[in-house]
Design a protein around this motif. Structure first.
Motif, PDB file in Angstrom:
ATOM      1  N   TYR A 289       1.084  -1.325   0.260  1.00  0.00           N
ATOM      2  CA  TYR A 289       0.193  -0.513   0.041  1.00  0.00           C
ATOM      3  C   TYR A 289       1.111   1.188   0.159  1.00  0.00           C
ATOM      4  N   GLN A 290       1.803   1.686   0.853  1.00  0.00           N
ATOM      5  CA  GLN A 290       2.706   2.319   0.673  1.00  0.00           C
ATOM      6  C   GLN A 290       3.675   2.528  -0.899  1.00  0.00           C
ATOM      7  N   ASP A 291       4.144   1.315  -0.878  1.00  0.00           N
ATOM      8  CA  ASP A 291       4.597   1.478  -2.536  1.00  0.00           C
ATOM      9  C   ASP A 291       3.563   2.355  -3.429  1.00  0.00           C
ATOM     10  N   TRP A 292       2.364   1.913  -3.588  1.00  0.00           N
ATOM     11  CA  TRP A 292       1.414   2.230  -4.245  1.00  0.00           C
ATOM     12  C   TRP A 292       0.835   3.668  -3.895  1.00  0.00           C
ATOM     13  N   LEU A 293       1.295   4.534  -2.773  1.00  0.00           N
ATOM     14  CA  LEU A 293       0.873   5.366  -2.039  1.00  0.00           C
ATOM     15  C   LEU A 293       1.964   6.217  -3.332  1.00  0.00           C
ATOM     16  N   GLU A 294       3.144   6.073  -3.222  1.00  0.00           N
ATOM     17  CA  GLU A 294       4.130   6.600  -3.828  1.00  0.00           C
ATOM     18  C   GLU A 294       4.182   6.345  -5.173  1.00  0.00           C
ATOM     19  N   ALA A 295       3.531   5.194  -5.495  1.00  0.00           N
ATOM     20  CA  ALA A 295       3.675   5.266  -7.107  1.00  0.00           C
ATOM     21  C   ALA A 295       2.409   6.215  -7.602  1.00  0.00           C
ATOM     22  N   THR A 296       1.367   6.666  -7.307  1.00  0.00           N
ATOM     23  CA  THR A 296       0.265   6.969  -7.747  1.00  0.00           C
ATOM     24  C   THR A 296      -0.353   8.149  -7.014  1.00  0.00           C
ATOM     25  N   ARG A 297       0.793   9.135  -5.345  1.00  0.00           N
ATOM     26  CA  ARG A 297       0.713  10.226  -5.198  1.00  0.00           C
ATOM     27  C   ARG A 297       2.052  10.785  -5.364  1.00  0.00           C
ATOM     28  N   GLY A 298       2.887  10.237  -4.977  1.00  0.00           N
ATOM     29  CA  GLY A 298       4.683  10.584  -4.883  1.00  0.00           C
ATOM     30  C   GLY A 298       4.935  10.620  -2.912  1.00  0.00           C
ATOM     31  N   LEU A 299       3.989   9.798  -2.515  1.00  0.00           N
ATOM     32  CA  LEU A 299       3.799  10.150  -0.792  1.00  0.00           C
ATOM     33  C   LEU A 299       4.489   8.944  -0.588  1.00  0.00           C
ATOM     34  N   ARG A 300       5.885   9.562   0.204  1.00  0.00           N
ATOM     35  CA  ARG A 300       6.657   8.651   1.036  1.00  0.00           C
ATOM     36  C   ARG A 300       6.986   9.140   2.704  1.00  0.00           C
ATOM     37  N   PHE A 301       7.097   8.017   3.376  1.00  0.00           N
ATOM     38  CA  PHE A 301       6.866   8.514   4.308  1.00  0.00           C
ATOM     39  C   PHE A 301       8.302   7.593   5.255  1.00  0.00           C
ATOM     40  N   ASP A 302       8.797   8.859   6.533  1.00  0.00           N
ATOM     41  CA  ASP A 302      10.225   8.082   7.225  1.00  0.00           C
ATOM     42  C   ASP A 302       9.669   7.037   8.085  1.00  0.00           C
TER      43      ASP A 302
END
Length: 710
Positions: free
Chosen positions: A13-26
């Motif tokens: 899910y986090q990989d998907w967030l980064e790929a689709t929304r550019g969201l990355r969390f520390d």
């Protein structure tokens, strides 16, 4: 076959967030804070990630941000059953079943995905022919068998509102629940086999039918355990047997996002059980969010190939809804109908483990009390068959102690070691628990980077404990597991995404590393739409919002550590929690005080931080009577008949008086705190008591119970 990779779903899910929304969390804390701050963005992402479909678009995500009364996804249309049946083609092509069921007598049944779809369509069409329309209530008195799942899905497909009680509940307890919702149809079983005994339920069904004047049709699941057939009942099985062009063409109805899905019940300290209504859309969204933590995936997905999800439950516990929710994720549901402790006259706590080995379960869930019983009984898991496919253990219902979790981890380590030595396991062995594809090499981000990942046992041969705590009230979990975070025995790893959970003190201030009231400060889609027939939301408001207006108070004690780990310490109110099943004290009082010998009574449950539940009952008897063995048996029998054997007290005490406030309210919570060891002056104001001297006896009992050994 090789072990599937089982990349954590929350990582995907986090990989998907980064790929689709550019969201990355520390780290996870950053992800959680985003999810409870930007509710619109977070829940929209869950909608898309869950691949929810609607023939009409929603105009916004959260149209009214308040509790209670939040309005989610206005304009959208969904259906719970449609979301289940979307998996039929892919799962059937992969050759994985929808449901595997077993019971105490070893009767194994498998339902393929196409067969599940056909039976659901057949029953839905039958119910439609009987006049069931969207909004009608269908009540069920059924055990944990495939037919119960089919019935739920058929009702949901039509937009009828489902409600179920388990056959281990007393007639009056079931009637108290169903009478409130005025069902049009009753679906009931005429007999069960439990704890090594056949039990006729035909008379109970007839009593229920008589107690429910709104019921127009009775469908009966006929069994060999009934001594007679029910005259005015229509057999259920033929209603699921249609196989024609109409069943082939059947499609679940598109329903508004907030259309009622089911009614579940939660008992309080006063009045009848609360009939809680949840909606299709809210349940589907929350199921997906929670599922990312639980890490249950589709059985046909290469990442989760062969997933078999089991969470032991009766149909009367909300974890049965969770078990069915596995089908929403596309996982094979493995269900067991019977006593997890084996026959009553020959207890066997290996029963469920042997079931799990026999059916290649990958995720094994149960109440915390079950694991405690297994440890005490000396169960050796490596002797229960090949359990090496079990990659996750789930626990809920009450706090899981550190000792019990360590026992379970050690047992599973022995299972994995034995399988590795034998070289015969084709299952997700420990290293599969944390595998990642080559392109994602390196440790995953935990709370604070590589050091935390190492502490988490990344690829270190440790079973994943998915310890969760939530409630029937919103059919979800506030705190739970996370495969990439450190596992600390006796704790839950984190607050779940989308759930704004905090610990508050009596003044309504957030506290950290201290025990406080579990509150939720932002809406969740699966929170109740309303209570059935609750004028002005009076019961709803008093149940969750009377202490902190506009903020959900759940009724549990929680400690949230600086690292985000959570510990649940038990109930902060007087609700009884016996092995995960909650019952309001008022229901126990109705059963006990109906006896002519009993003038007054009070019951408390001393469950706290993994201790075994100890539930004493205090009774005031008519003048001249003494609490002897015969009367104790009579009291126990009254509770067993009206409610369930689970709520028979561990001890019964005859007392002079029940402590009450000046307004006459029983002081259950002060007595509970007193017996847990808190000083009298801190738990009760004697000046506010109707009879201050009545407390003295309980103070002495508390001293005896809490005195150091020796």
């Amino acid at each position: 076959m090789p072990a599937p990779p089982f990349v954590p779903r929350i990582r995907l899910y986090q990989d998907w967030l980064e790929a689709t929304r550019g969201l990355r969390f520390d780290g996870y804390d950053a992800l959680w804070r985003w999810s409870v701050t930007d509710l619109d963005a977070f829940w929209q992402s869950i909608w898309e990630h869950a691949e929810l479909q609607s023939p009409t678009p929603h105009t916004t995500v959260l149209a009214d941000d308040r509790m209670p009364g939040a309005v989610w996804f206005p304009g959208a249309q969904v259906n719970y059953t449609r979301q289940v049946l979307r998996h039929v083609a892919a799962a059937d092509a992969a050759g994985v079943p929808a449901i595997v069921s077993d019971d105490e007598q070893g009767r194994v049944r498998e339902l393929s995905w196409p067969e599940l779809r056909r039976q659901v369509a057949s029953l839905a069409l039958t119910l439609r022919d009987l006049g069931v329309v969207p909004g009608d209530r269908v009540a069920a008195y059924l055990p944990n068998v495939p037919e119960a799942i089919v019935c739920l899905l058929a009702c949901a497909a039509l937009g009828a509102v489902w409600s179920v009680c388990a056959p281990d509940m007393g007639t009056s307890a079931v009637a108290d629940r169903f009478r409130q919702i005025e069902p049009k149809v009753l679906i009931a079983v005429d007999g069960v086999f439990y704890a090594g005994r056949a039990m006729d339920r035909s008379a109970t069904v007839q009593e229920l039918r008589a107690a429910l004047p709104t019921v127009e049709h009775l469908l009966v699941l006929e069994t060999p355990f009934a001594t007679k057939r029910i005259a005015d009942g229509r057999p259920l099985v033929p209603a699921t047997a249609r196989n024609d062009a109409e069943t082939d063409a059947f499609e679940p109805a598109w329903l508004p996002f907030d259309h009622p899905l089911w009614i579940v019940y939660s008992s309080g300290t006063t009045g009848l059980p609360k009939p809680i209504v949840h909606g299709h859309g809210g349940i589907l969204l929350t199921l997906h969010a929670v599922g990312l933590h639980n890490d249950v995936g589709a059985s046909y997905d290469p990442n989760h190939r062969g997933e078999r999800f089991h969470w032991y439950s009766s149909t009367g516990w909300v974890m049965w809804n969770t078990q069915v929710g596995g089908l929403v994720c596309g996982a094979t549901a493995c269900i067991f109908d019977g006593n997890p402790g084996g026959p009553k006259d020959a207890p066997d706590w290996s029963t469920l483990w042997r079931f799990a080995a026999r059916h290649r379960v990958t995720f094994f869930g149960a109440g915390a009390a079950f694991y405690s019983q297994c440890m005490k009984a000396g169960v050796v898991l490596r002797d229960c068959g090949d359990l090496s496919r079990v990659r996750a253990l789930g626990s809920t219902g009450s706090p899981l102690s550190e000792e019990v979790q360590r026992w379970g981890s050690e047992q599973m380590a022995q299972v994995y070691a034995a399988a590795a030595e034998a070289g015969a396991s084709a299952a997700p062995l420990p290293e599969g628990r944390s595998a990642r594809p080559p392109e994602a090499a390196g440790p995953p981000p935990g709370r604070g980077g590589a050091e935390d990942a190492q502490r988490a046992g990344w690829g270190a041969g440790e079973v994943f404990w998915c310890n969760i705590s939530g409630g029937t009230d919103f059919a979800g979990a506030f705190v739970g597991g996370h495969r990439e975070l450190p596992q600390v025995p006796g704790q839950m790893q984190c607050r779940q995404i989308g759930h704004a959970v905090e610990a508050w003190d009596a003044q309504g201030r957030p506290v950290q590393d201290a025990v406080g009231e579990l509150v939720c400060t932002r809406p969740i889609p699966s929170m109740p739409l309303y209570f059935w027939n609750d004028a002005g939301n009076a019961r709803y408001l008093s149940s969750y919002f009377d202490t902190y207006p506009g903020v959900w108070r759940h009724g549990d004690w929680i400690r949230i550590g600086a690292d985000g780990g959570c510990t649940i310490y038990g109930r902060s109110d007087a609700t009884i929690n016996r092995h995960g099943l909650r019952m309001g004290t008022s229901e126990i009082y109705r059963a006990v005080e109906a006896l002519p010998e009993v003038l007054d009574s009070m019951v408390v449950d001393l469950e706290y931080l993994g201790r075994d539940s100890w539930m004493p009952l205090f009774v005031v008897l008519r003048e001249g009577l003494v609490l002897d063995d015969a009367l104790q048996q009579k009291i126990a029998g009254a509770i067993r008949a009206a409610l369930s054997p689970r709520f028979v007290p561990d001890a019964v005490y005859q007392v002079r008086a029940i402590p009450r406030t000046l307004t006459g309210k029983k002081q259950e919570l002060p007595v509970k705190k007193l017996l847990l060891g808190q000083p009298p002056e801190k738990v009760v104001n004697r000046a506010a008591m109707a009879d201050p001297d009545s407390l003295d006896w309980y103070v002495e009992l508390a001293k005896e119970r809490n005195a150091p050994p020796g």
